[in-house]
Motif scaffolding. Structure first.
Motif, short mmCIF file in Angstrom:
data_model
loop_
_atom_site.label_atom_id
_atom_site.label_comp_id
_atom_site.label_asym_id
_atom_site.label_seq_id
_atom_site.Cartn_x
_atom_site.Cartn_y
_atom_site.Cartn_z
N ASN A 113 5.13 -10.33 -19.62
CA ASN A 113 5.62 -10.87 -20.74
C ASN A 113 7.00 -11.50 -20.99
N GLY A 118 0.67 -13.78 -21.82
CA GLY A 118 0.89 -14.01 -20.59
C GLY A 118 -0.33 -14.10 -19.56
N SER A 173 4.23 -19.35 -20.79
CA SER A 173 2.80 -19.12 -21.67
C SER A 173 3.09 -20.10 -23.04
N ASP A 183 5.00 -15.52 -17.61
CA ASP A 183 5.55 -14.80 -18.56
C ASP A 183 5.75 -15.63 -19.56
#
Lengths: 211, 222
Positions: free
Chosen positions: B176, A50, A89, A85
């Motif tokens: 993430n 990310g 990505s 995120d």
């Protein structure tokens, strides 16, 4: 045989990365390419967890445990960097927005097939990560690896024997014995590591090398 | 009044039942909801399906859930990280089922579940072992694999800051999988380093509070 060191292979590959490129580096040896980009080029690295604009390792005392790359190493950000995120990505990767991906490999075939995620050993769980997404979406796939495996078996082959990561996806292979382009006719020698003859390198290769 | 705050970690994980499918955010060591995972460990729910990028490392987090035999299935992209000892032991002994999903496909399947989509066509894994048995299509000469959405009963996510409305913002690469997982579960539990009484700046919110059902403060960074 004269063999390049891992840093020499990384430096040779880095010389082929142009200014202003957006690049994803795989885990391990591919990651070292960043240290060898020639002065004066601005190259932007993406890490798939990310971040676009990955900088060097932090100075002592400036580590941020929540700022890491795909190898799980602590990194920093460069001016112009951005966080995002996982879905975004992989949109960057799969959507064709990067220019180059540098990957390691177990095997590469003369038609550009890549095997780098699973062996035939059932004991160890397979682990794919983002490799299949990269080969599906990044236009230039450069492989960096040892020319032969630990047992001395060739890794450049007529056909891969391990399960594929992607079919016909590799553009170039950089090894300790030279640089090899995947062409419609097979592997073409771009250059050999100094001091080796074509016959010597051919003897360590599992597919015919075109001069 | 909307107030999603819960008093502590054990109250936050109390709804998680045996056999639940649980998404757990994080990549490597960053963005892991470690407080919630350890509360789940204490709770001892069994037969869990864990959906996460990695399968844990060392004696903490997902690795500890595996050690205690609470996990029956792992859905992940990369189970073989250094120190993933408990996953490897359970896997070798045939005690845990593994579904390996390419990382981008994992993220997008989760996002599709959260976004109300019935799946998507991706070029990733076309022509490989991971596409075997799946429906494929060729569009303009490119091969695609049909991938289904991946929902879950619960999502455990980790943020830097949150408010009582359930809004979450993240720090650096700790973002993430957390935002997509927050969207995709029936019940999303957010652990944040600081939980404030005042609202977050709306510009800084990455996970809108509508996706979050419970939020709890856990100041320790993993």
């Amino acid at each position: 045989m004269m063999r390049l060191t891992e840093d020499q292979i990384a430096a040779r590959l880095a010389a082929d990365i142009p200014d202003s490129a957006y690049v994803n580096l795989g885990i391990g040896l591919p990651n070292r390419v960043a240290q060898h980009v020639p002065e004066g080029r601005e190259v932007f690295y993406q890490t798939e967890n990310g971040l676009l604009g990955v900088g060097p390792a932090p100075l002592p005392g400036q580590e941020d445990p929540e700022l890491i790359d795909a190898s799980k190493k602590l990194v920093t950000t460069l001016p112009g960097a951005a966080f995002f995120d996982q879905a975004e990505s992989f949109a960057i990767m799969r959507g064709g927005h990067l220019n180059i991906a540098v990957l390691g490999a177990y095997q590469v075939a003369q038609n550009g097939d890549l095997a780098n995620w699973a062996t035939l050993d059932d004991k160890h769980p397979p682990a794919v990560g983002g490799a299949m997404d990269l080969v599906a979406g990044v236009p230039q796939i450069l492989v960096i690896m040892r020319h032969t495996d630990r047992a001395g078996e060739p890794k450049l082959l007529e056909r891969c024997t391990y399960p594929l990561t992607g079919a016909g996806v590799v553009n170039r292979v950089y090894t300790d014995l030279g640089v090899f382009a995947v062409t419609p006719d097979g592997f073409r020698v771009v250059e050999l590591a100094a001091g080796n003859s074509l016959d010597e390198v051919q003897a360590e290769t599992g597919a015919r090398l075109l001069a | 009044m909307i107030d999603k705050r819960v008093p502590d970690l054990s109250a936050a994980v109390a709804p998680i039942h045996d056999g639940a499918a649980v998404m757990i955010g994080g990549f490597g060591s960053s963005g892991i909801p470690m407080g919630l995972i350890h509360a789940l460990l204490d709770r001892g729910a069994r037969g869990l399906t864990v959906i996460s990028n990695n399968a844990g490392a060392g004696e903490v987090g997902i690795s500890a859930l595996l050690r205690e035999g609470l996990v029956s299935k792992v859905v992940c992209s990369y189970p073989r990280t250094p120190g993933s000892i408990w996953f490897e032991r359970r896997y070798e002994a045939g005690e845990v089922e593994l579904e390996v999903v390419p990382q981008g496909t994992l993220a997008e399947r989760i996002r599709a579940a959260g976004a109300g989509l019935g799946g998507f066509l991706t070029p990733t894994a076309y022509g490989t072992l991971l596409a075997e048995g799946k429906e494929t299509r060729v569009i303009d000469g490119i091969g695609y694999v049909l991938e289904p959405p991946l929902p879950a009963d619960f999502a455990l996510v980790r943020g830097e800051a949150g408010d009582r409305w359930g809004n979450v913002r993240y720090h650096a690469t700790a973002r993430n999988f957390n935002p997509v997982m927050a969207m995709a579960a029936r019940h999303t539990i957010a652990e944040v380093r600081t939980l404030s009484d005042t609202p977050l700046d709306p510009h800084s919110v990455v996970t809108p509070g509508i996706f979050v059902h419970a939020i709890v403060e856990h100041g320790e960074r993993p």
